[in-house]
Every structure is written in C-alpha cells, then in structure tokens.
Scaffold this active site. Structure first.
Site, PDB file in Angstrom:
ATOM      1  N   CYS A 116      35.675 -37.609 -12.531  1.00  0.00           N
ATOM      2  CA  CYS A 116      34.361 -37.634 -13.298  1.00  0.00           C
ATOM      3  C   CYS A 116      34.000 -36.343 -13.744  1.00  0.00           C
ATOM      4  O   CYS A 116      34.410 -35.275 -13.126  1.00  0.00           O
ATOM      5  CB  CYS A 116      33.334 -37.938 -11.917  1.00  0.00           C
ATOM      6  SG  CYS A 116      31.422 -37.791 -12.373  1.00  0.00           S
ATOM      7  N   THR A 117      33.364 -36.340 -15.124  1.00  0.00           N
ATOM      8  CA  THR A 117      33.347 -35.230 -15.653  1.00  0.00           C
ATOM      9  C   THR A 117      32.271 -34.234 -14.744  1.00  0.00           C
ATOM     10  O   THR A 117      32.377 -32.878 -15.023  1.00  0.00           O
ATOM     11  CB  THR A 117      32.664 -35.300 -17.150  1.00  0.00           C
ATOM     12  OG1 THR A 117      31.447 -36.174 -16.932  1.00  0.00           O
ATOM     13  CG2 THR A 117      33.599 -36.090 -17.772  1.00  0.00           C
ATOM     14  N   HIS A 118      31.339 -34.787 -14.169  1.00  0.00           N
ATOM     15  CA  HIS A 118      30.489 -33.742 -13.274  1.00  0.00           C
ATOM     16  C   HIS A 118      31.339 -32.989 -12.130  1.00  0.00           C
ATOM     17  O   HIS A 118      31.185 -31.771 -11.997  1.00  0.00           O
ATOM     18  CB  HIS A 118      29.617 -34.645 -12.380  1.00  0.00           C
ATOM     19  CG  HIS A 118      28.405 -35.149 -12.994  1.00  0.00           C
ATOM     20  ND1 HIS A 118      28.332 -36.200 -13.831  1.00  0.00           N
ATOM     21  CD2 HIS A 118      27.042 -34.817 -13.155  1.00  0.00           C
ATOM     22  CE1 HIS A 118      27.290 -36.290 -14.540  1.00  0.00           C
ATOM     23  NE2 HIS A 118      26.382 -35.323 -14.195  1.00  0.00           N
ATOM     24  N   CYS A 148      32.502 -39.534 -20.375  1.00  0.00           N
ATOM     25  CA  CYS A 148      32.083 -40.109 -19.116  1.00  0.00           C
ATOM     26  C   CYS A 148      33.205 -40.977 -18.675  1.00  0.00           C
ATOM     27  O   CYS A 148      33.360 -42.194 -19.454  1.00  0.00           O
ATOM     28  CB  CYS A 148      30.769 -40.810 -19.266  1.00  0.00           C
ATOM     29  SG  CYS A 148      30.448 -41.872 -17.750  1.00  0.00           S
ATOM     30  N   ASN A 149      33.987 -40.847 -17.503  1.00  0.00           N
ATOM     31  CA  ASN A 149      34.896 -41.934 -17.308  1.00  0.00           C
ATOM     32  C   ASN A 149      34.442 -43.015 -16.730  1.00  0.00           C
ATOM     33  O   ASN A 149      35.225 -44.186 -17.322  1.00  0.00           O
ATOM     34  CB  ASN A 149      35.629 -41.162 -15.854  1.00  0.00           C
ATOM     35  CG  ASN A 149      36.461 -39.999 -16.144  1.00  0.00           C
ATOM     36  OD1 ASN A 149      37.638 -40.127 -16.809  1.00  0.00           O
ATOM     37  ND2 ASN A 149      35.816 -38.955 -15.910  1.00  0.00           N
ATOM     38  N   THR A 150      33.126 -43.427 -16.251  1.00  0.00           N
ATOM     39  CA  THR A 150      32.688 -44.682 -16.025  1.00  0.00           C
ATOM     40  C   THR A 150      32.381 -45.436 -17.142  1.00  0.00           C
ATOM     41  O   THR A 150      32.591 -46.520 -17.130  1.00  0.00           O
ATOM     42  CB  THR A 150      31.268 -44.351 -15.178  1.00  0.00           C
ATOM     43  OG1 THR A 150      31.746 -43.758 -13.862  1.00  0.00           O
ATOM     44  CG2 THR A 150      31.007 -45.806 -14.981  1.00  0.00           C
ATOM     45  N   SER A 169      26.218 -39.580 -18.793  1.00  0.00           N
ATOM     46  CA  SER A 169      24.976 -39.622 -18.085  1.00  0.00           C
ATOM     47  C   SER A 169      23.951 -38.866 -17.643  1.00  0.00           C
ATOM     48  O   SER A 169      22.908 -39.213 -17.325  1.00  0.00           O
ATOM     49  CB  SER A 169      25.404 -40.891 -16.693  1.00  0.00           C
ATOM     50  OG  SER A 169      26.118 -39.896 -15.618  1.00  0.00           O
TER      51      SER A 169
END
Length: 261
Positions: free
Chosen positions: A186-188, A76-78, A14
């Site tokens: 979350c990759t962030h 993206c995990n989501t 994202s």
C-alpha cells in the site's frame, strides 16, 4: 507535440499515500509538472467493494483529465487491478499503475518466505492472486491484511506509538517465521517502511528487506514518456499542484507528506 510535452502528469490515490509514488517519480523526472489528487473524502479504498472503488477511481481520473494532463498514474494498489483497464479504454493518454513488488522479492529470494502487507481489497483481488500464480509463489508468500493502517498513517503523525503497536499486533502471529523480504503493498506504508522493517526483523527474524512498488512504477513512467516523446525538455524544475476531494486542510497534509519523503 511541444504543447503536450509541457502538460503535467496526473497522480491520484485515496489520500496521502500516493505522494510516496509522486516523490519517487519526481526524483527521476524533476522537470515535469505534476497534479496530485487525493480522494480524502472517500478514503479508505481498502475496505470498499470493487464497484465502489471503480466508481471513485474513475471520478479521480475524470477530475485529472479536466485539468489537462498527459498521463495518469494510479498511485494506489487497491485501485490498480479494478480500474486500470477501464481507464486505458476511457482516456486517450497513457495510464500507468502500481502493484505490490512481489516479483522482485521472489526473484531475489526464490527459496525463502516473503511477507506482503496490504489492504484487504488488494490481497483479495483477482489480479493479485493471478500474480502469485504466475510467479508460482503461493507457498512462499505470507499475506498480512492491514485494515486500518493506512488511516493511522493518513493522520500525519508518523511517530504515533499506535503505528508501532499496530505492526507488532499484526506480526506477532508470525514470530520466528524469518522473512527474507517484506513487500509494502500500500503506498501509505512507504512512509513507515523503516518501522515495518524494524518490527518484522525483531519479531519474525530474517533479513526483512523492504520491497516497494514505487520504484518500478517511477521507472515505468519515465520509459513510457520517453517512448511517446512526451518528456518535458524544459531545464527548469517543474511544480506540483495538490488537490483533495475532502477538507481543504487535506492539501496542507499532502504538502507536509511531500516534504517528508
């Protein structure tokens, strides 16, 4: 086949978070070419509905396919649990995804508590709940919803005091809990894993060892490419092309994040 080997890998998220995954893959596979697409115009995904996330993720996949790629990596995990199966049916190339590294955390600390920091969407998805059930880890996992944290990181100033203040606010309710593991879901969050460890260790106590799904994802990418005979044999280091659905300045942000890791 030789022509297929030389095609790039497509990676999307994202926003800038997936660059943490891209960087890890590139460490293992430096000769590959990469196309990174950050859907900044529609970030964040973590608070959107499943239908919205699916539609946006498929748009990212379609964009990457138009560039000519040999693999898609959902960084993206989501987006993973909502979109991965549909993408595998839609595209005739390997589709690799990421998920929170709960399994290695639980396997290393089977009798201790582990915190999972992730977006609300990730923590409420069926795939994540099924993962906990499969591992029998529901009682030892503490899920901590971090709505808004990805946006803070996306701004690019990782030294922003608001990030540490945010982490303190989220972890204070668990003072003295003693977490052996802390999963960055979350990759962030990979970009601030050191801060997450320090704050969790100070407030909650315990080892607070960081577990990050990017390592398992990178290894899986290499395994799948090897198995399919798609590894690039070129001896020269590959390149990365960055794209964004948002303002052109987002590409500059992506390039800066790539240099941080």
């Amino acid at each position: 086949m030789m022509q297929d080997k030389e095609l790039p890998l497509g990676v999307f998220d994202s926003g800038a978070g997936g660059i943490s995954v891209l960087t890890e893959i590139r460490k293992l596979l430096p000769n590959e070419h990469y196309i990174y697409y950050g859907d900044s115009a529609n970030a964040p995904y973590g608070t959107k509905t499943e239908e919205e996330i699916k539609e946006l993720s498929l748009a990212c996949g379609d964009f990457l396919m138009e560039q000519g790629i040999k693999m898609i990596v959902i960084a993206c995990n989501t987006a993973t649990s909502i979109t991965v199966q549909t993408m595998r049916e839609r595209y005739q190339i390997p589709v690799i995804s990421i998920e929170p590294a709960v399994k290695p955390a639980v396997e290393k600390y089977p009798d201790n508590r582990t915190a999972v920091l992730a977006t609300p969407a990730t923590l409420h998805q069926k795939r994540y709940r099924h993962l906990l059930e499969k591992l029998g880890a529901q009682d030892q996992i503490v899920n901590i919803e971090c709505e808004g944290l990805a946006e803070l990181i996306e701004e690019g100033n990782l030294c922003d005091p608001h990030i540490k203040a945010y982490l303190c606010e989220k972890l204070l309710p668990y003072r003295g809990t003693e977490f052996s593991g802390v999963v960055v879901g979350c990759t962030h969050y990979s970009f601030i894993s050191d801060k997450i460890h320090d704050v969790a260790n100070k407030i909650c106590g315990g080892v607070c060892e960081i577990f990050d799904g990017k390592y398992g994802t990178a290894n899986h990418v290499r395994t799948v490419l090897e198995g399919a005979g798609l590894l690039n044999d070129c001896s020269q280091k590959g390149n990365i092309k960055f794209f964004s659905s948002g303002d052109a300045r987002n590409v500059e942000v992506f390039e800066r994040f790539a240099q941080i890791m």
